[in-house]
Design a protein around this motif. Structure first.
Motif, PDB file in Angstrom:
ATOM      1  N   ALA A   1      41.100  30.501  36.001  1.00  0.00           N
ATOM      2  CA  ALA A   1      39.703  30.754  36.356  1.00  0.00           C
ATOM      3  C   ALA A   1      38.870  30.353  35.149  1.00  0.00           C
ATOM      4  N   MET A   2      38.341  29.139  35.178  1.00  0.00           N
ATOM      5  CA  MET A   2      37.671  28.545  34.023  1.00  0.00           C
ATOM      6  C   MET A   2      36.439  29.336  33.571  1.00  0.00           C
ATOM      7  N   HIS A   3      35.780  29.983  34.475  1.00  0.00           N
ATOM      8  CA  HIS A   3      34.541  30.674  34.133  1.00  0.00           C
ATOM      9  C   HIS A   3      34.777  32.091  33.615  1.00  0.00           C
ATOM     10  N   ARG A   4      36.003  32.563  33.672  1.00  0.00           N
ATOM     11  CA  ARG A   4      36.245  33.938  33.262  1.00  0.00           C
ATOM     12  C   ARG A   4      37.437  34.015  32.323  1.00  0.00           C
ATOM     13  N   PHE A   5      37.185  34.626  31.205  1.00  0.00           N
ATOM     14  CA  PHE A   5      38.235  34.868  30.231  1.00  0.00           C
ATOM     15  C   PHE A   5      38.096  36.283  29.718  1.00  0.00           C
ATOM     16  N   ILE A   6      39.163  36.776  29.148  1.00  0.00           N
ATOM     17  CA  ILE A   6      39.178  38.091  28.542  1.00  0.00           C
ATOM     18  C   ILE A   6      39.241  37.857  27.041  1.00  0.00           C
ATOM     19  N   GLU A   7      38.240  38.308  26.329  1.00  0.00           N
ATOM     20  CA  GLU A   7      38.210  38.137  24.879  1.00  0.00           C
ATOM     21  C   GLU A   7      38.495  39.478  24.227  1.00  0.00           C
ATOM     22  N   VAL A   8      39.531  39.496  23.397  1.00  0.00           N
ATOM     23  CA  VAL A   8      39.942  40.719  22.713  1.00  0.00           C
ATOM     24  C   VAL A   8      40.306  40.401  21.272  1.00  0.00           C
TER      25      VAL A   8
ATOM     26  N   GLU B   1      40.731  36.880  17.129  1.00  0.00           N
ATOM     27  CA  GLU B   1      40.122  36.826  18.453  1.00  0.00           C
ATOM     28  C   GLU B   1      41.068  36.056  19.378  1.00  0.00           C
ATOM     29  N   LEU B   2      41.430  36.663  20.484  1.00  0.00           N
ATOM     30  CA  LEU B   2      42.279  36.008  21.475  1.00  0.00           C
ATOM     31  C   LEU B   2      41.479  35.792  22.753  1.00  0.00           C
ATOM     32  N   VAL B   3      41.820  34.732  23.467  1.00  0.00           N
ATOM     33  CA  VAL B   3      41.149  34.393  24.716  1.00  0.00           C
ATOM     34  C   VAL B   3      42.228  34.297  25.797  1.00  0.00           C
ATOM     35  N   ILE B   4      42.206  35.286  26.682  1.00  0.00           N
ATOM     36  CA  ILE B   4      43.219  35.408  27.725  1.00  0.00           C
ATOM     37  C   ILE B   4      42.584  35.009  29.053  1.00  0.00           C
ATOM     38  N   PRO B   5      43.286  34.227  29.853  1.00  0.00           N
ATOM     39  CA  PRO B   5      42.699  33.860  31.150  1.00  0.00           C
ATOM     40  C   PRO B   5      42.565  35.075  32.058  1.00  0.00           C
ATOM     41  N   TYR B   6      41.482  35.104  32.819  1.00  0.00           N
ATOM     42  CA  TYR B   6      41.302  36.200  33.767  1.00  0.00           C
ATOM     43  C   TYR B   6      42.300  36.077  34.908  1.00  0.00           C
ATOM     44  N   ARG B   7      42.465  34.888  35.439  1.00  0.00           N
ATOM     45  CA  ARG B   7      43.436  34.624  36.501  1.00  0.00           C
ATOM     46  C   ARG B   7      44.070  33.268  36.289  1.00  0.00           C
ATOM     47  N   ILE B   8      45.318  33.181  36.692  1.00  0.00           N
ATOM     48  CA  ILE B   8      46.056  31.916  36.680  1.00  0.00           C
ATOM     49  C   ILE B   8      46.464  31.629  38.112  1.00  0.00           C
ATOM     50  N   TYR B   9      46.241  30.408  38.514  1.00  0.00           N
ATOM     51  CA  TYR B   9      46.605  29.983  39.862  1.00  0.00           C
ATOM     52  C   TYR B   9      47.658  28.895  39.748  1.00  0.00           C
ATOM     53  N   ASP B  10      48.913  29.294  39.837  1.00  0.00           N
ATOM     54  CA  ASP B  10      50.003  28.317  39.847  1.00  0.00           C
ATOM     55  C   ASP B  10      51.192  28.908  40.568  1.00  0.00           C
TER      56      ASP B  10
ATOM     57  N   SER C   1      55.752  35.793  30.408  1.00  0.00           N
ATOM     58  CA  SER C   1      55.549  36.975  31.249  1.00  0.00           C
ATOM     59  C   SER C   1      54.161  37.573  31.022  1.00  0.00           C
ATOM     60  N   CYS C   2      53.705  37.589  29.780  1.00  0.00           N
ATOM     61  CA  CYS C   2      52.345  38.064  29.508  1.00  0.00           C
ATOM     62  C   CYS C   2      51.342  37.231  30.296  1.00  0.00           C
ATOM     63  N   LEU C   3      51.474  35.916  30.237  1.00  0.00           N
ATOM     64  CA  LEU C   3      50.549  35.048  30.976  1.00  0.00           C
ATOM     65  C   LEU C   3      50.636  35.294  32.479  1.00  0.00           C
ATOM     66  N   LEU C   4      51.843  35.532  32.975  1.00  0.00           N
ATOM     67  CA  LEU C   4      51.997  35.745  34.412  1.00  0.00           C
ATOM     68  C   LEU C   4      51.455  37.096  34.883  1.00  0.00           C
ATOM     69  N   THR C   5      51.128  37.994  33.956  1.00  0.00           N
ATOM     70  CA  THR C   5      50.422  39.215  34.359  1.00  0.00           C
ATOM     71  C   THR C   5      48.989  38.886  34.751  1.00  0.00           C
ATOM     72  N   ARG C   6      48.565  37.666  34.534  1.00  0.00           N
ATOM     73  CA  ARG C   6      47.230  37.201  34.918  1.00  0.00           C
ATOM     74  C   ARG C   6      47.290  36.362  36.197  1.00  0.00           C
ATOM     75  N   HIS C   7      48.454  36.300  36.823  1.00  0.00           N
ATOM     76  CA  HIS C   7      48.661  35.506  38.033  1.00  0.00           C
ATOM     77  C   HIS C   7      47.812  36.046  39.181  1.00  0.00           C
ATOM     78  N   HIS C   8      47.458  35.173  40.110  1.00  0.00           N
ATOM     79  CA  HIS C   8      46.623  35.586  41.245  1.00  0.00           C
ATOM     80  C   HIS C   8      47.354  36.496  42.231  1.00  0.00           C
ATOM     81  N   ASP C   9      48.662  36.504  42.216  1.00  0.00           N
ATOM     82  CA  ASP C   9      49.467  37.324  43.134  1.00  0.00           C
ATOM     83  C   ASP C   9      49.784  38.665  42.467  1.00  0.00           C
ATOM     84  N   GLY C  10      49.354  39.756  43.073  1.00  0.00           N
ATOM     85  CA  GLY C  10      49.582  41.087  42.520  1.00  0.00           C
ATOM     86  C   GLY C  10      51.052  41.434  42.343  1.00  0.00           C
TER      87      GLY C  10
END
Length: 182
Positions: free
Chosen positions: A34-41, A47-56, A75-84
């Protein structure tokens, strides 16, 4: 693209592992985030930039070709996957990992609407490292408050009829426990 996700989502101490993961994923996937949404922490002063959602596809076969650290990163990245279901499965893989860079991926899931994910977190609360989570919360207070507010909003929208009182809803119990961490 997934090729750039790992490099931005993890601290510089993991640069070699995250670049190797990016390379493997880049060969297999044309993932969209989701290009328009990131999680900044902030984690460990970075500063890290985590994707809000991944679609793959969430290529499970990739794990056979990764080091242990790369596997945790993926696995961390896949916690951002679009499938719950995918998010929950990978949350279960990372909950026992005691690394500060895993914490934002776990905390982000606490503010989402999938109640089974919150129940998984609650079941693992006794195993979470209070010092790691407490530091993350202190370093990211606005983010934590926003995540808490999101959980309340989802309760109000989807679960309030089932759980009339906040104390009955798992999300409130999880956040109450997190607020006790030093």
């Amino acid at each position: 693209m997934m090729m750039q996700l790992a490099h931005r989502a993890f601290p510089s101490c993991l640069e070699q592992e995250s670049k190797a993961l990016d390379q493997v994923l880049g060969q297999l996937s044309q993932a969209r985030e989701a290009m328009h949404r990131f999680i900044e922490v902030r984690v460990g002063g970075e500063e890290l930039v985590i994707p809000y959602r991944i679609y793959d596809q969430g290529y499970e076969v990739v794990f056979d070709h990764l080091t242990e650290t790369q596997s945790i990163l993926y696995s961390c990245l896949l916690t951002r996957h679009h499938d719950g279901h995918m998010r929950q499965r990978h949350l279960e893989r990372i909950l026992s990992v005691r690394e500060p860079w895993v914490v934002p991926f776990v905390v982000q899931l606490m503010g989402e609407y999938v109640i089974q994910i919150l129940e998984t977190v609650e079941a693992h609360l006794p195993t979470l490292d209070p010092a790691l989570y407490g530091r993350f919360i202190r370093d990211n207070q606005v983010y934590f408050q926003t995540t808490h507010a999101r959980m309340i909003s989802y309760w109000d929208c989807y679960y309030r009829r089932l759980y009339k009182y906040p104390s009955e809803y798992v999300g409130f119990r999880v956040f109450a426990k997190l607020c006790e961490f030093p």
